[in-house]
Write a protein that holds these residues in place. Sequence first.
Motif, PDB file in Angstrom:
ATOM      1  N   HIS A  24     -12.276   1.044  -5.142  1.00 41.20           N
ATOM      2  CA  HIS A  24     -12.587   2.385  -5.636  1.00 41.20           C
ATOM      3  C   HIS A  24     -12.315   3.442  -4.565  1.00 41.20           C
ATOM      4  CE1 HIS A  24     -14.474   4.854  -8.718  1.00 41.20           C
ATOM      5  NE2 HIS A  24     -15.040   5.545  -7.737  1.00 41.20           N
ATOM      6  N   VAL A  25     -11.936   4.609  -5.044  1.00 38.73           N
ATOM      7  CA  VAL A  25     -11.654   5.741  -4.158  1.00 38.73           C
ATOM      8  C   VAL A  25     -12.859   6.000  -3.230  1.00 38.73           C
ATOM      9  CG1 VAL A  25     -12.434   7.361  -5.963  1.00 38.73           C
ATOM     10  CG2 VAL A  25     -10.932   8.175  -4.145  1.00 38.73           C
ATOM     11  N   ASP A  26     -12.560   6.244  -1.981  1.00 42.60           N
ATOM     12  CA  ASP A  26     -13.566   6.570  -0.959  1.00 42.60           C
ATOM     13  C   ASP A  26     -14.446   5.402  -0.515  1.00 42.60           C
ATOM     14  OD1 ASP A  26     -12.796   9.105  -0.441  1.00 42.60           O
ATOM     15  OD2 ASP A  26     -14.315  10.078  -1.701  1.00 42.60           O
ATOM     16  N   HIS A  27     -14.126   4.203  -0.947  1.00 45.96           N
ATOM     17  CA  HIS A  27     -14.912   3.072  -0.456  1.00 45.96           C
ATOM     18  C   HIS A  27     -14.467   2.639   0.950  1.00 45.96           C
ATOM     19  CE1 HIS A  27     -17.165   1.656  -4.299  1.00 45.96           C
ATOM     20  NE2 HIS A  27     -17.234   2.948  -4.106  1.00 45.96           N
ATOM     21  N   GLY A  28     -13.372   3.241   1.418  1.00 45.66           N
ATOM     22  CA  GLY A  28     -13.013   3.066   2.831  1.00 45.66           C
ATOM     23  C   GLY A  28     -11.777   2.233   3.110  1.00 45.66           C
ATOM     24  N   LYS A  29     -10.821   2.213   2.169  1.00 45.24           N
ATOM     25  CA  LYS A  29      -9.607   1.397   2.343  1.00 45.24           C
ATOM     26  C   LYS A  29      -8.799   1.828   3.565  1.00 45.24           C
ATOM     27  CE  LYS A  29      -8.233   2.497  -1.828  1.00 45.24           C
ATOM     28  NZ  LYS A  29      -9.431   3.174  -2.367  1.00 45.24           N
ATOM     29  N   THR A  30      -8.590   3.129   3.669  1.00 54.85           N
ATOM     30  CA  THR A  30      -7.731   3.622   4.756  1.00 54.85           C
ATOM     31  C   THR A  30      -8.422   3.466   6.110  1.00 54.85           C
ATOM     32  OG1 THR A  30      -6.769   5.137   3.165  1.00 54.85           O
ATOM     33  CG2 THR A  30      -6.309   5.586   5.474  1.00 54.85           C
ATOM     34  N   THR A  31      -9.709   3.729   6.147  1.00 54.77           N
ATOM     35  CA  THR A  31     -10.478   3.541   7.385  1.00 54.77           C
ATOM     36  C   THR A  31     -10.420   2.075   7.807  1.00 54.77           C
ATOM     37  OG1 THR A  31     -11.971   5.301   6.640  1.00 54.77           O
ATOM     38  CG2 THR A  31     -12.753   3.902   8.452  1.00 54.77           C
ATOM     39  N   PHE A  51      -6.031   6.504  11.480  1.00 53.14           N
ATOM     40  CA  PHE A  51      -6.315   6.855  10.090  1.00 53.14           C
ATOM     41  C   PHE A  51      -5.298   7.842   9.511  1.00 53.14           C
ATOM     42  CE2 PHE A  51      -8.313   9.525   6.918  1.00 53.14           C
ATOM     43  CZ  PHE A  51      -8.890   8.594   6.072  1.00 53.14           C
ATOM     44  N   PRO A  87      -1.794   4.529  -1.441  1.00 59.08           N
ATOM     45  CA  PRO A  87      -2.383   5.837  -1.215  1.00 59.08           C
ATOM     46  C   PRO A  87      -3.434   6.245  -2.248  1.00 59.08           C
ATOM     47  CG  PRO A  87       0.022   5.963  -1.231  1.00 59.08           C
ATOM     48  CD  PRO A  87      -0.341   4.558  -1.462  1.00 59.08           C
ATOM     49  N   ASN A 140     -17.833  -3.033   2.621  1.00 63.20           N
ATOM     50  CA  ASN A 140     -17.703  -2.021   3.676  1.00 63.20           C
ATOM     51  C   ASN A 140     -18.935  -1.122   3.742  1.00 63.20           C
ATOM     52  OD1 ASN A 140     -16.193  -0.749   5.727  1.00 63.20           O
ATOM     53  ND2 ASN A 140     -15.456   0.811   4.298  1.00 63.20           N
ATOM     54  N   LYS A 141     -18.977  -0.337   4.779  1.00 58.37           N
ATOM     55  CA  LYS A 141     -20.085   0.607   5.027  1.00 58.37           C
ATOM     56  C   LYS A 141     -21.399  -0.150   5.186  1.00 58.37           C
ATOM     57  CE  LYS A 141     -17.626   4.229   2.485  1.00 58.37           C
ATOM     58  NZ  LYS A 141     -17.677   5.532   1.846  1.00 58.37           N
ATOM     59  N   ASP A 143     -22.789  -0.828   7.772  1.00 60.58           N
ATOM     60  CA  ASP A 143     -23.585  -0.186   8.829  1.00 60.58           C
ATOM     61  C   ASP A 143     -24.677   0.706   8.260  1.00 60.58           C
ATOM     62  OD1 ASP A 143     -21.052   1.293   8.107  1.00 60.58           O
ATOM     63  OD2 ASP A 143     -22.092   2.913   9.131  1.00 60.58           O
ATOM     64  N   SER A 175     -17.856  -2.844   8.726  1.00 59.01           N
ATOM     65  CA  SER A 175     -17.885  -1.399   8.813  1.00 59.01           C
ATOM     66  C   SER A 175     -16.589  -0.948   9.474  1.00 59.01           C
ATOM     67  CB  SER A 175     -19.082  -0.898   9.624  1.00 59.01           C
ATOM     68  OG  SER A 175     -18.919   0.492   9.848  1.00 59.01           O
ATOM     69  N   GLY A 176     -15.697  -0.441   8.662  1.00 62.71           N
ATOM     70  CA  GLY A 176     -14.422   0.052   9.173  1.00 62.71           C
ATOM     71  C   GLY A 176     -14.653   1.188  10.153  1.00 62.71           C
ATOM     72  N   LEU A 177     -15.575   2.065   9.775  1.00 65.33           N
ATOM     73  CA  LEU A 177     -15.826   3.254  10.591  1.00 65.33           C
ATOM     74  C   LEU A 177     -16.387   2.885  11.965  1.00 65.33           C
ATOM     75  CD1 LEU A 177     -15.628   6.338  10.291  1.00 65.33           C
ATOM     76  CD2 LEU A 177     -18.036   6.336   9.611  1.00 65.33           C
TER      77      LEU A 177
HETATM   78  N1  LIG Z   1     -20.767   4.710   6.998  1.00 65.53           N
HETATM   79  C1  LIG Z   1     -19.526   4.360   6.801  1.00 65.53           C
HETATM   80  N2  LIG Z   1     -18.633   5.225   6.272  1.00 65.53           N
HETATM   81  C2  LIG Z   1     -17.365   4.833   6.086  1.00 65.53           C
HETATM   82  C3  LIG Z   1     -16.943   3.534   6.415  1.00 65.53           C
HETATM   83  N3  LIG Z   1     -15.622   3.404   6.118  1.00 65.53           N
HETATM   84  C4  LIG Z   1     -15.241   4.591   5.613  1.00 65.53           C
HETATM   85  N4  LIG Z   1     -16.280   5.467   5.592  1.00 65.53           N
HETATM   86  C5  LIG Z   1     -16.231   6.850   5.128  1.00 65.53           C
HETATM   87  O1  LIG Z   1     -15.951   6.864   3.738  1.00 65.53           O
HETATM   88  C6  LIG Z   1     -15.061   7.938   3.408  1.00 65.53           C
HETATM   89  C7  LIG Z   1     -13.827   7.406   2.677  1.00 65.53           C
HETATM   90  O2  LIG Z   1     -13.044   6.604   3.545  1.00 65.53           O
HETATM   91  P1  LIG Z   1     -11.488   6.363   3.286  1.00 65.53           P
HETATM   92  O3  LIG Z   1     -11.051   5.355   4.250  1.00 65.53           O
HETATM   93  O4  LIG Z   1     -10.772   7.652   3.225  1.00 65.53           O
HETATM   94  O5  LIG Z   1     -11.545   5.751   1.830  1.00 65.53           O
HETATM   95  P2  LIG Z   1     -10.357   5.268   0.899  1.00 65.53           P
HETATM   96  O6  LIG Z   1     -10.887   4.150   0.088  1.00 65.53           O
HETATM   97  O7  LIG Z   1      -9.144   5.017   1.713  1.00 65.53           O
HETATM   98  O8  LIG Z   1     -10.139   6.502   0.013  1.00 65.53           O
HETATM   99  P3  LIG Z   1      -8.846   6.815  -0.885  1.00 65.53           P
HETATM  100  O9  LIG Z   1      -7.647   6.530  -0.023  1.00 65.53           O
HETATM  101  O10 LIG Z   1      -9.018   8.297  -1.170  1.00 65.53           O
HETATM  102  O11 LIG Z   1      -8.962   5.933  -2.072  1.00 65.53           O
HETATM  103  C8  LIG Z   1     -14.745   8.635   4.721  1.00 65.53           C
HETATM  104  O12 LIG Z   1     -15.611   9.753   4.861  1.00 65.53           O
HETATM  105  C9  LIG Z   1     -15.073   7.577   5.769  1.00 65.53           C
HETATM  106  O13 LIG Z   1     -15.430   8.126   6.999  1.00 65.53           O
HETATM  107  C10 LIG Z   1     -17.904   2.633   6.978  1.00 65.53           C
HETATM  108  O14 LIG Z   1     -17.612   1.479   7.308  1.00 65.53           O
HETATM  109  N5  LIG Z   1     -19.155   3.108   7.143  1.00 65.53           N
END
Ligand SMILES: Nc1nc2c(ncn2[C@@H]2O[C@H](COP(=O)(O)OP(=O)(O)OP(=O)(O)O)[C@@H](O)[C@H]2O)c(=O)[nH]1
Length: 402
Positions: A24-31, A51, A87, A140-141, A143, A175-177
């Motif tokens: 899902h979008v924003d679940h952190g794929k790119t991170t 990133f 993307p 993910n996330k 943390d 936790s990617g971040l």
């Molecule tokens: N706390 C926390 N936040 C995270 C983590 N990984 C990603 N985030 C946050 O989640 C948000 C989305 O991360 P992206 O990596 O852009 O997510 P995405 O799935 O690639 O999003 P799309 O490419 O738009 O589908 C960002 O604000 C990140 O900083 C994590 O492991 N922990």
Amino acid sequence: MATNTAKQAYVRAKPHLNIGTMGHVDHGKTTLTAAITKVLSERGGAKYVPFDRIDRAPEEAMRGITINISHVEYETATRHYAHVDMPGHADYVKNMITGAAQLDGAILVVSALDGIMPQTREHVLLAHRVGVEHVVVALNKADGADPELADLVELELRDLLAEHGYHDVPIVRVSGLRALEGDPEWEASIVALLEAVDDTVPVPVRYTDAPFLLPVENVISVTGRGTVVTGAIERGTVEVGDTVQAVGIGDGVTAVVTGVETFGKTMDRGEAGDNAALLLRGVRREQVRRGQVLAAPGSQTAHRRFTARVYLLTAAEGGRHTAVVSGYRPQFFLRTADVPGRMELTGPGDGAEPGAVVALPGDTVEVTVELGRPVAIEAGLGFAIREGGRTVGAGTVVAPLD
Ligand SMILES: Nc1nc2c(ncn2[C@@H]2O[C@H](COP(=O)(O)OP(=O)(O)OP(=O)(O)O)[C@@H](O)[C@H]2O)c(=O)[nH]1
């Protein structure tokens, strides 16, 4: 391909696999993708791709040195991986169904904070439907998540995966971040995730003996060198001196390959499964286009008409809410081609009523398709049907016509 410095040669020391992130979008794929390259770069298995360099890097494309910019490469102790971070959701769906991504396995990224979301379901369903057999979950996330909540998400995920035929899927809390920030505990979680990928995704059988075939993803003009075509080799092998033919869309040129690279390194021989950049002699950029295939001369033919079986996604799967009738004019995605076309319903499949002239979401039907432009078609080829930016059907070619 146009750099002045001597290029490094690609050494095929480990099996090469293609994997990708979905979820899902924003679940952190790119991170997560950035974190994998960072953690492995510290262990000598990758070049760190920050990133903001993933999905983009237009200047790299301009210099014509890399393959499709959303690919990154890295190595574990036992494998060389090309990793695609698709993307957006629309690209994911299209790339999955058309097989353009050619994934040997997938990392499903699920936020432990949010749990299963609509695109999580849709991606699992599609992955199964297009034949991705091996999945590893990155929860993910982790943390920021309460461990009990994460347990609950994990249970729900196991149900969802089992529903689609995925059993014994490793679920790794990451936790990617935090890994990107250099936290050792979370860096270790990335290593554990890749170990799970190494253990879960087997080295696939590659069709290296078949005639060469590469769906064209990108065409780049490199000053002083000529035209570079990039894509993932679907079948066969290619070497400098080979003749290839562009098939589909417009008139196809025939050209001699004068260079083969992967991730900026030269190769003696590109093989099925490799992401390759081919330099073509005497070809202008406009003569080869995304949507064509480069093939061993005479091995592929372009068609506008074909028969197929089509599954119409239900509304819950992101498909239509209403029926489809003969004369329906959606967009067809076949490998990297995106062409308008028209569909006649010719018979029921396992869902529709016999003799049905309408097909409802959830039905599988037999159809005849007429495309606006000819593309390389063969029996068994998978394709996606889209309308207004969403995927409404998944099809398989039965036979080309004419
Ligand atoms: N706390 C926390 N936040 C995270 C983590 N990984 C990603 N985030 C946050 O989640 C948000 C989305 O991360 P992206 O990596 O852009 O997510 P995405 O799935 O690639 O999003 P799309 O490419 O738009 O589908 C960002 O604000 C990140 O900083 C994590 O492991 N922990």
